[in-house]
Design a protein around this motif. Structure first.
Motif, PDB file in Angstrom:
ATOM      1  N   ASN A 150      28.631  16.780  37.005  1.00  0.00           N
ATOM      2  CA  ASN A 150      30.029  17.074  37.278  1.00  0.00           C
ATOM      3  C   ASN A 150      30.281  18.493  36.791  1.00  0.00           C
ATOM      4  OD1 ASN A 150      32.694  16.942  37.898  1.00  0.00           O
ATOM      5  ND2 ASN A 150      33.245  15.641  36.167  1.00  0.00           N
ATOM      6  N   ARG A 179      25.074  11.962  39.315  1.00  0.00           N
ATOM      7  CA  ARG A 179      25.144  13.374  39.718  1.00  0.00           C
ATOM      8  C   ARG A 179      25.938  14.156  38.669  1.00  0.00           C
ATOM      9  NH1 ARG A 179      23.975  14.476  45.581  1.00  0.00           N
ATOM     10  NH2 ARG A 179      23.411  12.455  46.395  1.00  0.00           N
ATOM     11  N   GLY A 201      25.162   7.754  46.474  1.00  0.00           N
ATOM     12  CA  GLY A 201      26.528   7.979  46.015  1.00  0.00           C
ATOM     13  C   GLY A 201      26.607   9.016  44.927  1.00  0.00           C
ATOM     14  N   LEU A 202      27.639   8.926  44.111  1.00  0.00           N
ATOM     15  CA  LEU A 202      27.914   9.943  43.092  1.00  0.00           C
ATOM     16  C   LEU A 202      27.347   9.586  41.732  1.00  0.00           C
ATOM     17  CD1 LEU A 202      31.607  10.705  44.049  1.00  0.00           C
ATOM     18  CD2 LEU A 202      29.562  11.963  44.708  1.00  0.00           C
ATOM     19  N   ALA A 257      28.886  17.447  49.650  1.00  0.00           N
ATOM     20  CA  ALA A 257      29.767  16.650  48.798  1.00  0.00           C
ATOM     21  C   ALA A 257      30.382  15.495  49.604  1.00  0.00           C
ATOM     22  CB  ALA A 257      30.856  17.522  48.185  1.00  0.00           C
ATOM     23  N   GLN A 258      30.834  15.785  50.821  1.00  0.00           N
ATOM     24  CA  GLN A 258      31.384  14.713  51.673  1.00  0.00           C
ATOM     25  C   GLN A 258      30.317  13.656  51.943  1.00  0.00           C
ATOM     26  OE1 GLN A 258      32.806  17.045  54.981  1.00  0.00           O
ATOM     27  NE2 GLN A 258      34.893  17.100  54.150  1.00  0.00           N
ATOM     28  N   ARG A 259      29.103  14.101  52.205  1.00  0.00           N
ATOM     29  CA  ARG A 259      27.998  13.168  52.459  1.00  0.00           C
ATOM     30  C   ARG A 259      27.718  12.326  51.216  1.00  0.00           C
ATOM     31  NH1 ARG A 259      25.433   9.498  54.609  1.00  0.00           N
ATOM     32  NH2 ARG A 259      23.183   9.587  54.772  1.00  0.00           N
ATOM     33  N   ALA A 260      27.778  12.915  50.043  1.00  0.00           N
ATOM     34  CA  ALA A 260      27.543  12.186  48.807  1.00  0.00           C
ATOM     35  C   ALA A 260      28.619  11.110  48.600  1.00  0.00           C
ATOM     36  CB  ALA A 260      27.508  13.152  47.621  1.00  0.00           C
ATOM     37  N   PHE A 261      29.878  11.456  48.933  1.00  0.00           N
ATOM     38  CA  PHE A 261      30.962  10.468  48.823  1.00  0.00           C
ATOM     39  C   PHE A 261      30.751   9.306  49.796  1.00  0.00           C
ATOM     40  CE2 PHE A 261      33.452  13.790  46.665  1.00  0.00           C
ATOM     41  CZ  PHE A 261      34.019  13.041  45.655  1.00  0.00           C
ATOM     42  N   ASP A 262      30.264   9.572  50.993  1.00  0.00           N
ATOM     43  CA  ASP A 262      30.105   8.548  52.037  1.00  0.00           C
ATOM     44  C   ASP A 262      28.752   7.851  52.018  1.00  0.00           C
ATOM     45  OD1 ASP A 262      32.632   9.211  52.909  1.00  0.00           O
ATOM     46  OD2 ASP A 262      31.921  10.565  54.485  1.00  0.00           O
ATOM     47  N   GLU A 263      27.827   8.343  51.216  1.00  0.00           N
ATOM     48  CA  GLU A 263      26.440   7.881  51.241  1.00  0.00           C
ATOM     49  C   GLU A 263      26.301   6.365  51.023  1.00  0.00           C
ATOM     50  OE1 GLU A 263      22.457  10.014  49.727  1.00  0.00           O
ATOM     51  OE2 GLU A 263      23.945   9.611  48.156  1.00  0.00           O
ATOM     52  N   LEU A 281      29.833  18.669  41.013  1.00  0.00           N
ATOM     53  CA  LEU A 281      28.677  18.328  41.839  1.00  0.00           C
ATOM     54  C   LEU A 281      27.799  19.531  42.147  1.00  0.00           C
ATOM     55  CD1 LEU A 281      30.318  15.822  44.364  1.00  0.00           C
ATOM     56  CD2 LEU A 281      28.820  15.296  42.440  1.00  0.00           C
TER      57      LEU A 281
END
Length: 188
Positions: free
Chosen positions: A19, A17, A13-14, A28-34, A21
């Motif tokens: 800021n 990480r 997730g985030l 970034a989308q993958r990090a949000f959905d991870e 990112l």
């Protein structure tokens, strides 16, 4: 089954990480959905597979626990197989219907017959057996009228298709329709 442990989501997730990112749009989308894709969904599905494998819907939790239901007559029933049901009764116990039925009982002033110091009136009531507990529910106005008439109590007794009411003291002097509760009681 297993719980989600800190090791499952460490580095996901985030959290932790920088800021901003500094990631490509896809990263970034993958990090949000991870967290959901790599932790929550797989462990949830694993747990659901474990529950399905247990076949809980077809199991009895133990030999001491059976399936329960309220039968058509309102009595609590058990079954080991879900097909054959029996009322819940232990030695020296009484099974009582959980939901009494309501009905009406019409008593006429002229219908009372002397019986010793009291008076008796028998009325036909559908569905009553010798094992039916009958409770009379007079209105406040009916209770006042009985007191004025010198009626100390009305005592019901069930029979097959009948209810006999004994008036203790004087008989009521007016016709009355009483609400009654009917409850099956089977001594077993």
């Amino acid at each position: 089954m297993r719980k989600i442990e800190p090791a499952d989501y460490a580095g996901k997730g985030l959290s932790g990480r920088p800021n901003p990112l500094g990631l490509s749009v896809a990263a970034a989308q993958r990090a949000f959905d991870e967290m959901a894709l790599d932790v929550l969904i797989p462990i949830f599905n694993e747990n659901m597979d474990s529950l399905d494998a247990m076949q809980l819907e077809s199991r009895v939790a133990s030999d001491d626990i059976e399936r329960l239901r309220i039968g058509e007559n309102g009595v609590l029933e058990t079954s080991a197989d879900g097909m054959n049901w029996k009322g819940v009764v232990a030695a020296d116990h009484v099974t009582v219907a959980i939901r009494p039925k309501t009905s009406a009982l019409s008593l006429t002033a002229a219908g009372w017959a002397a019986s010793g110091e009291n008076f008796v009136q028998t009325v036909q009531v559908s569905g009553v057996t010798g094992d039916t507990l009958v409770t009379l529910l007079p209105t406040a106005a009916q209770a006042v009228q009985m007191l004025e008439d010198g009626t100390a109590a009305l005592i019901p007794e069930s029979g097959t298709g009948t209810v006999s009411v004994t008036s203790v003291g004087a008989a009521p002097t007016v016709d009355m329709t009483l609400e009654i509760l009917l409850q099956e009681v089977n001594a077993e």
